[in-house]
Motif scaffolding. Structure first.
Motif, PDB file in Angstrom:
ATOM      1  N   LEU A 289      -0.449  -9.671  -5.196  1.00  9.83           N
ATOM      2  CA  LEU A 289      -1.431  -8.767  -4.599  1.00  9.83           C
ATOM      3  C   LEU A 289      -0.754  -7.676  -3.772  1.00  9.83           C
ATOM      4  N   ALA A 290       0.335  -8.030  -3.082  1.00  5.37           N
ATOM      5  CA  ALA A 290       1.075  -7.024  -2.317  1.00  5.37           C
ATOM      6  C   ALA A 290       1.697  -5.991  -3.248  1.00  5.37           C
ATOM      7  N   LEU A 291       2.287  -6.454  -4.348  1.00  5.91           N
ATOM      8  CA  LEU A 291       2.870  -5.524  -5.320  1.00  5.91           C
ATOM      9  C   LEU A 291       1.794  -4.637  -5.928  1.00  5.91           C
ATOM     10  N   ALA A 292       0.613  -5.215  -6.193  1.00  5.15           N
ATOM     11  CA  ALA A 292      -0.494  -4.428  -6.735  1.00  5.15           C
ATOM     12  C   ALA A 292      -0.909  -3.338  -5.759  1.00  5.15           C
ATOM     13  N   ALA A 293      -0.993  -3.668  -4.473  1.00  7.34           N
ATOM     14  CA  ALA A 293      -1.387  -2.674  -3.465  1.00  7.34           C
ATOM     15  C   ALA A 293      -0.369  -1.546  -3.374  1.00  7.34           C
ATOM     16  N   VAL A 294       0.924  -1.892  -3.442  1.00  5.07           N
ATOM     17  CA  VAL A 294       1.968  -0.865  -3.396  1.00  5.07           C
ATOM     18  C   VAL A 294       1.887   0.037  -4.620  1.00  5.07           C
ATOM     19  N   ALA A 295       1.686  -0.564  -5.806  1.00  2.00           N
ATOM     20  CA  ALA A 295       1.602   0.232  -7.035  1.00  2.00           C
ATOM     21  C   ALA A 295       0.396   1.174  -7.001  1.00  2.00           C
ATOM     22  N   MET A 296      -0.747   0.678  -6.552  1.00  2.00           N
ATOM     23  CA  MET A 296      -1.925   1.545  -6.471  1.00  2.00           C
ATOM     24  C   MET A 296      -1.718   2.653  -5.451  1.00  2.00           C
ATOM     25  N   GLY A 297      -1.158   2.296  -4.288  1.00  2.00           N
ATOM     26  CA  GLY A 297      -0.884   3.310  -3.279  1.00  2.00           C
ATOM     27  C   GLY A 297       0.100   4.359  -3.754  1.00  2.00           C
ATOM     28  N   ALA A 298       1.154   3.907  -4.453  1.00  2.00           N
ATOM     29  CA  ALA A 298       2.164   4.837  -4.951  1.00  2.00           C
ATOM     30  C   ALA A 298       1.578   5.769  -6.015  1.00  2.00           C
ATOM     31  N   GLY A 299       0.764   5.203  -6.913  1.00  2.00           N
ATOM     32  CA  GLY A 299       0.174   6.028  -7.960  1.00  2.00           C
ATOM     33  C   GLY A 299      -0.717   7.121  -7.404  1.00  2.00           C
ATOM     34  N   PHE A 300      -1.607   6.739  -6.479  1.00  2.00           N
ATOM     35  CA  PHE A 300      -2.480   7.754  -5.886  1.00  2.00           C
ATOM     36  C   PHE A 300      -1.706   8.682  -4.950  1.00  2.00           C
ATOM     37  N   GLY A 301      -0.694   8.157  -4.274  1.00  2.00           N
ATOM     38  CA  GLY A 301       0.110   8.996  -3.387  1.00  2.00           C
ATOM     39  C   GLY A 301       0.842  10.094  -4.130  1.00  2.00           C
ATOM     40  N   LEU A 302       1.352   9.774  -5.335  1.00  3.78           N
ATOM     41  CA  LEU A 302       2.070  10.768  -6.131  1.00  3.78           C
ATOM     42  C   LEU A 302       1.162  11.888  -6.632  1.00  3.78           C
ATOM     43  N   THR A 303      -0.159  11.667  -6.570  1.00  3.75           N
ATOM     44  CA  THR A 303      -1.092  12.723  -6.963  1.00  3.75           C
ATOM     45  C   THR A 303      -0.937  13.958  -6.095  1.00  3.75           C
ATOM     46  N   ALA A 304      -0.424  13.782  -4.869  1.00  2.00           N
ATOM     47  CA  ALA A 304      -0.202  14.924  -3.971  1.00  2.00           C
ATOM     48  C   ALA A 304       0.790  15.918  -4.567  1.00  2.00           C
ATOM     49  N   PHE A 305       1.659  15.442  -5.455  1.00  2.00           N
ATOM     50  CA  PHE A 305       2.704  16.305  -6.030  1.00  2.00           C
ATOM     51  C   PHE A 305       2.426  16.661  -7.486  1.00  2.00           C
ATOM     52  N   ALA A 306       1.301  16.183  -8.029  1.00  2.00           N
ATOM     53  CA  ALA A 306       0.978  16.443  -9.431  1.00  2.00           C
ATOM     54  C   ALA A 306       0.350  17.821  -9.575  1.00  2.00           C
TER      55      ALA A 306
END
Length: 432
Positions: A289-306
Motif C-alpha cells: 500500500l505504501a508503494l502504491a501511494a508513492v506510485a500514484m503520487g509520483a504519477g500525478f506529481g509528474l503531470t506538473a512537467f507534462a
C-alpha cells in the motif's frame, strides 16, 4: 490451446445466468460512460465555466453520489434490489439528458447533483444482487470479472467519447442516457428480484441491526484511520477526472487526445489484473500500500512537467501501476478489519470515503489550480502520496494485529466440527 480453454472455463464457468445479465448491463453501461470522463472539458470549453466552477459542479455530482449511495442501500434492503436498480437507471437517464440540455450554472449544478444521486443509488443494489445470486465460493472471480468489464468499458468509452465530443457534445449525454435505458431493459426483462425477506431467513430486526453499531464503528480508530488514508489516496486519484482534462486542454491537446491517454488506465488494468495479484501474494500489505501511494503520487506529481501526449501517457502509466497495487490489498484488508455482524456497515463507511473524495477532490483541485497554480496542484498530489505511504508503514502492524484478533475471534465462535469457509492468511508480519 487446451490450457487457454481450461483457464477460460475456470474463470467464467459455473456462474448463474443472472450474474451474466448483470455483467452485460455493466459492460453496456460503461461503454457509454462518456459524460463524467469529459464533463470538465465540456464545462470549461463548451459552457465557458472557470476551473473552480467546473470543480464545484463535479463536486456536486459527488455530493449527490453520497446521498444516492446511502438511500440506494436502504431501498435495496427495504424495497428490493430490482425496483431500486430500475428506478436508479431510468432516473439517471432522465437526469443525464437534463444535464446535457442545461445552460445556466444553477441548472447545470442541480442536474449534476441529481444525476450523481440517481447514478450512485444503483451501486449498493447491484452489489447486493451480485452477492444474492453468486455462491460464496464463486464471488471472488465474479467480482473480478465485473471489475474487468468496468475497465474494458471505460477504456473503450474514453476513446469513443473523445471523437464524439468533437462532433457534438450533446451526443455524449444522449448516448450515455441510452446505455442506461438499455441496462434498465435488461434488468426489467431478464433479472428477477433476489432479495430474501428477514422472515424467510428467520432473522429478527435485532439480529439485522446490532445495537451500538454506529458507536462501534466510530470508536474503531484503526479502521477509521485506514478509511482516512483511502480518502487521501482518492483525493489524488480523482484528479484524473476533474483537473487532468483541463490541464491537457490548456496545453492545446484535444478531447480525443485526452480520451486516448486516459484509456491507457483501463487497458493497463485489464491486462495487469492477470499478473498483479500473483506478484504481491505473500508480500507485506502495508509495504504494498505504501508503494502504491508513492506510485500514484509520483504519477500525478509528474503531470506538473507534462506538456506532450507521450509525457501525459507516461504519468497515467505510473499512477495506474499504483492503482493496481492498491486495489487487491485494500479489498482483503476491508474484509479482515470488519466484524462479521457489522460487515455491511463497515463496507458502507469505506465506500463513503470515495463519495466524500468525489465531492471534494474537484472543488479543492479547482481552487488550488486557479489560485496557486497548476504546478502546485500536481506537486501537492505528490506530497500527499508520500504522507500516505509513511502513514501506511506506521499503521500497518496495528491493522494486522486487529485483523488477526478478529480472525481468532471468528475461529473461537465457530461450532466445534462445523465447516467454515477458509479465511485468507495474513501477509503482513505482525511484529509488536
Amino acid at each position: 490451446m487446451r490450457t487457454m480453454r481450461s483457464w477460460f472455463r475456470e474463470t467464467t464457468g459455473g456462474l448463474p445466468a443472472t450474474f451474466w445479465y448483470l455483467w452485460s448491463g455493466t459492460l453496456i453501461n460503461r461503454l457509454g460512460s462518456f459524460v463524467l470522463v469529459f464533463l470538465a472539458i465540456y464545462l470549461t470549453q463548451e459552457r465557458g465555466f472557470s476551473a473552480s466552477q467546473a470543480g464545484l459542479v463535479i463536486g456536486l455530482w459527488g455530493v449527490g453520489g453520497a446521498v444516492g449511495t446511502t438511500a440506494g442501500g436502504t431501498l435495496a434492503d427495504r424495497w428490493g434490489r430490482r425496483p431500486t436498480l430500475l428506478t436508479a437507471h431510468l432516473g439517471a437517464a432522465a437526469m443525464m439528458l437534463g444535464l446535457g440540455l442545461a445552460r445556466d450554472i444553477w441548472a447545470v449544478a442541480l442536474g449534476a447533483l441529481l444525476l450523481g444521486m440517481f447514478a450512485e443509488a444503483a451501486r449498493p443494489a447491484f452489489g447486493a444482487m451480485m452477492i444474492d445470486v453468486v455462491p460464496v465460493q464463486d464471488r471472488l472471480r465474479a467480482f473480478s470479472l465485473n471489475y474487468w468489464a468496468i475497465n474494458l468499458g471505460f477504456a473503450c468509452a474514453a476513446i469513443l467519447a473523445g471523437f464524439a465530443a468533437q462532433a457534438n457534445y450533446l451526443l455524449l449525454f444522449v448516448v450515455d442516457a441510452g446505455t442506461m435505458v438499455i441496462t434498465a431493459l435488461i434488468i426489467f426483462t431478464r433479472v428477477p428480484e433476489t432479495r430474501h425477506t428477514r422472515e424467510a431467513k428467520g432473522l429478527t430486526a435485532a439480529a439485522a441491526a446490532p445495537r451500538g453499531a454506529l458507536r462501534t464503528i466510530l470508536s474503531d480508530r484503526i479502521y477509521l484511520g485506514f478509511v482516512a488514508l483511502n480518502l487521501l489516496a482518492a483525493l489524488v486519484y480523482l484528479q484524473h477526472i476533474s483537473m487532468l482534462p483541463i490541464a491537457m486542454g490548456d496545453d492545446g491537446l484535444s478531447p480525443a487526445t485526452y480520451g486516448s491517454v486516459i484509456a491507457l488506465n483501463g487497458v493497463l488494468i485489464v491486462v495487469g489484473q492477470l499478473f498483479v495479484p500473483r506478484l504481491i501474494r505473500g508480500r507485506s500489505r502495508s509495504h504494498v500500500l505504501a508503494l502504491a501511494a508513492v506510485a500514484m503520487g509520483a504519477g500525478f506529481g509528474l503531470t506538473a512537467f507534462a506538456g506532450t501526449v507521450w509525457l501525459y501517457g507516461l504519468t497515467v502509466l505510473i499512477w495506474t501501476i499504483g492503482e493496481m497495487l492498491n486495489s487487491p490489498s485494500n479489498s482483503t484488508l476491508i474484509a479482515e478489519l470488519s466484524p462479521a455482524d457489522l460487515r455491511g456497515r463497515y463496507q458502507g463507511v469505506f465506500s463513503l470515503s470515495w463519495q466524500i473524495a468525489g465531492a471534494s477532490a474537484p472543488i479543492l483541485g479547482g481552487l488550488v489550480r486557479e489560485h496557486i497554480g497548476n504546478a502546485a496542484l500536481w506537486l501537492g498530489c505528490a506530497a500527499i502520496g508520500v504522507v500516505t505511504a509513511v502513514a501506511h508503514l506506521v499503521s500497518g502492524p496495528a491493522r494486522e494485529r486487529r485483523a488477526d484478533a478478529l480472525r481468532r475471534a471468528g475461529d473461537a465462535m465457530a461450532p466445534v466440527g462445523s465447516a467454515r469457509p477458509s479465511v485468507p492468511q495474513p501477509v503482513e508480519a505482525t511484529a509488536a
